[in-house]
Scaffold this active site. Structure first.
Site, short mmCIF file in Angstrom:
data_model
loop_
_atom_site.label_atom_id
_atom_site.label_comp_id
_atom_site.label_asym_id
_atom_site.label_seq_id
_atom_site.Cartn_x
_atom_site.Cartn_y
_atom_site.Cartn_z
N MET A 66 42.24 34.09 48.36
CA MET A 66 41.90 32.98 49.25
C MET A 66 42.79 33.02 50.50
O MET A 66 42.95 32.00 51.19
CB MET A 66 42.07 31.65 48.52
CG MET A 66 41.13 31.55 47.31
SD MET A 66 40.73 29.87 46.84
CE MET A 66 42.34 29.25 46.40
N GLY A 67 43.39 34.17 50.78
CA GLY A 67 44.23 34.28 51.98
C GLY A 67 45.60 33.66 51.77
O GLY A 67 46.02 33.43 50.63
N LEU A 126 48.37 35.20 52.32
CA LEU A 126 48.79 36.28 51.43
C LEU A 126 50.31 36.40 51.32
O LEU A 126 51.05 36.10 52.26
CB LEU A 126 48.20 37.61 51.93
CG LEU A 126 46.67 37.62 52.01
CD1 LEU A 126 46.19 38.98 52.52
CD2 LEU A 126 46.03 37.30 50.67
N HIS A 129 49.78 38.99 46.10
CA HIS A 129 48.49 39.59 46.46
C HIS A 129 48.65 41.09 46.74
O HIS A 129 47.82 41.90 46.33
CB HIS A 129 47.92 38.93 47.71
CG HIS A 129 47.68 37.44 47.59
ND1 HIS A 129 48.45 36.50 48.22
CD2 HIS A 129 46.74 36.74 46.91
CE1 HIS A 129 48.00 35.30 47.95
NE2 HIS A 129 46.95 35.40 47.14
N GLN A 148 42.62 31.93 34.48
CA GLN A 148 41.57 32.51 35.32
C GLN A 148 41.19 33.90 34.79
O GLN A 148 40.00 34.24 34.72
CB GLN A 148 42.07 32.60 36.76
CG GLN A 148 41.16 33.35 37.70
CD GLN A 148 41.56 33.14 39.15
OE1 GLN A 148 41.22 32.14 39.75
NE2 GLN A 148 42.30 34.08 39.72
N SER A 159 53.39 31.84 45.26
CA SER A 159 52.13 31.12 45.33
C SER A 159 51.93 30.66 46.77
O SER A 159 52.90 30.31 47.46
CB SER A 159 52.17 29.90 44.40
OG SER A 159 51.13 29.00 44.76
P1 AMP Z 1 44.66 33.24 45.34
O1 AMP Z 1 44.63 33.72 46.76
O2 AMP Z 1 45.72 32.23 45.07
O3 AMP Z 1 43.30 32.87 44.81
O4 AMP Z 1 45.11 34.50 44.49
C1 AMP Z 1 44.42 35.72 44.59
C2 AMP Z 1 44.88 36.63 43.49
O5 AMP Z 1 46.28 36.87 43.60
C3 AMP Z 1 44.64 36.02 42.10
O6 AMP Z 1 44.16 37.04 41.23
C4 AMP Z 1 46.00 35.54 41.71
O7 AMP Z 1 46.18 35.51 40.32
C5 AMP Z 1 46.88 36.60 42.35
N1 AMP Z 1 48.25 36.10 42.51
C6 AMP Z 1 48.63 34.91 43.04
N2 AMP Z 1 49.96 34.77 42.96
C7 AMP Z 1 50.44 35.88 42.36
C8 AMP Z 1 51.75 36.33 41.97
N3 AMP Z 1 52.84 35.59 42.20
N4 AMP Z 1 51.85 37.53 41.36
C9 AMP Z 1 50.75 38.28 41.12
N5 AMP Z 1 49.50 37.93 41.46
C10 AMP Z 1 49.34 36.73 42.07
#
Ligand code: AMP
Length: 282
Positions: free
Chosen positions: A30-31, A33, A37, A153, A185
Site C-alpha cells: 500500500m506504499g 515503503l 517492503h 493476512q 510499519s
Molecule cells: P502494507 O503496505 O502495509 O500492506 O504491506 C505490504 C507487505 O509488506 C505486506 O505483505 C506486509 O506484511 C509486508 N510488511 C509490512 N511490514 C513489514 C515488516 N516490518 N517486515 C516484513 N514485511 C513487512
C-alpha cells in the site's frame, strides 16, 4: 523501472515476459515503503526473473472509522526505493481501475477472517482477499510475497489460495525490525517521540511471552498473562489482544506448542500496532 497504471498495460508487459519464459514475482503493497517492503522485493529478486511491485491503498480493507484518508502516501520516495531495489514493473492503479462502477463481487473468507484482527476490523480480510485475488488475476504471478509481520493476512491468503485453487505460490518473508525490536510499519510514522519509545512494548511483550513458554509446565494462559503484564506496565499502551494461536488457522491454543504463534495488538496513543512471533522461530 516501468510504471503502469492499467490492467491492460500490466498484462501487455507480463505477456511479453512470459513468452520469453520468465517467471514473475509479485510484491503487493500500500506504499509508504520501508525496509520491510524492500526485504520482500529482495526475496522476489532472488526467486523470480521479473519483479512486479504494486502500490494500491485498498479502500475495501478499511473500515468506516479507520485511517484510509490519513494513510501515508509517499509516492516519489516509494518510486525511488523500488527503483533502487531492482523492481522491474510498478503497478499503481487508480481506485476506479480496480473497482470500476458496478463492481459487486467479493471474496468471502471463512472463520479465520473473524478472529483477532478480523474481530476488531470486521470486513478487513474480505477486502484484503478480494484485492489480492484481483491482483493475482491481473498479473498472473508465479509467486507472491507477503510479510510475516501480518501473520493473519498470510494465513488468510494461504487458505484462500488452497480453497480457490489459485495458481500462485505464496512466499512469507521474515519481519524486519528496528534495532530496539519495533517491527517496521507504515503506521510507525504516526507515533510521537514518547509513543515511539512506548511502542517497543509489543516486541518486549512477545519476548516475555516466549520466555514464559519455555518454562516447564507452561500454559497458554501463563504466556498470555506474561504478555499482558508487560503491556499493563506501559502507560501509553492499551492492549487489544495478546494470545497464543495456531499459525495456520489462528485458532487459540491451550498449550504453547513449539510451532505456535504469539500474536499481539496494542494501541499506542491513537495508533494501533500489531506484531507476532513464532515460538520456535528466531
Ligand atoms: P502494507 O503496505 O502495509 O500492506 O504491506 C505490504 C507487505 O509488506 C505486506 O505483505 C506486509 O506484511 C509486508 N510488511 C509490512 N511490514 C513489514 C515488516 N516490518 N517486515 C516484513 N514485511 C513487512
Amino acid at each position: 523501472l516501468e510504471t503502469v497504471h492499467t490492467v491492460a498495460a500490466l498484462r501487455g508487459l507480463l505477456a511479453r515476459a512470459r513468452r520469453e519464459g520468465k517467471e514473475v514475482g509479485l510484491v503487493p503493497t500500500m506504499g509508504a515503503l520501508h525496509r520491510g517492503h524492500l526485504s520482500l522485493v529482495a526475496l522476489a529478486r532472488r526467486g523470480d526473473d521479473v519483479v512486479v511491485a504494486s502500490i494500491f491503498v485498498n479502500p475495501a480493507q478499511f473500515g468506516p472509522n479507520e485511517d484510509l484518508t490519513r494513510y501515508p502516501r509517499t509516492r516519489a520516495e516509494d518510486v525511488a526505493l523500488l527503483q533502487g531495489a531492482g523492481v522491474d514493473v510498478l503497478f499503481m492503479p487508480s481506485v476506479a481501475e480496480v473497482y470500476p462502477r458496478g463492481f459487486a463481487t467479493r471474496v468471502e473468507v471463512g472463520p479465520i477472517g473473524t478472529v483477532l484482527e478480523g474481530k476488531t476490523r470486521p470486513g478487513h480480510f474480505g477486502g484484503v482477499a478480494t484485492v489480492v485475488t484481483k491482483l493475482f488475476n491481473m498479473g498472473g504471478p508465479d509467486r507472491a510475497y507477503f510479510g510475516q509481520k501480518d501473520a493473519q493476512q498470510i494465513a488468510v491468503i494461504k487458505q484462500m489460495v488452497r480453497d480457490l485453487d489459485l495458481p500462485v505460490s505464496i512466499v512469507a518473508g521474515p519481519t524486519v525490525r528496528e534495532d530496539d525490536g519495533l517491527a517496521l510499519s507504515s503506521r510507525n510514522r504516526f507515533l510521537s517521540a514518547r509513543e515511539r519509545t512506548a511502542a517497543t512494548v509489543l516486541s518486549r511483550a512477545l519476548q516475555a511471552g516466549r520466555q514464559e513458554a519455555e518454562e516447564r509446565g507452561a500454559t497458554s494462559e501463563k504466556v498470555r498473562l506474561a504478555m499482558h503484564d508487560v503491556v499493563m506496565a506501559e502507560p501509553l499502551a492499551r492492549l487489544d489482544y495478546a494470545t497464543v494461536v495456531d499459525a495456520a488457522t489462528m485458532d487459540p491454543l491451550d498449550e504453547p506448542r513449539p510451532d505456535a504463534l504469539l500474536v499481539i495488538a496494542v494501541v499506542v496513543g491513537s495508533t494501533r500496532l500489531i506484531d507476532n512471533m513464532v515460538l520456535g522461530g528466531v
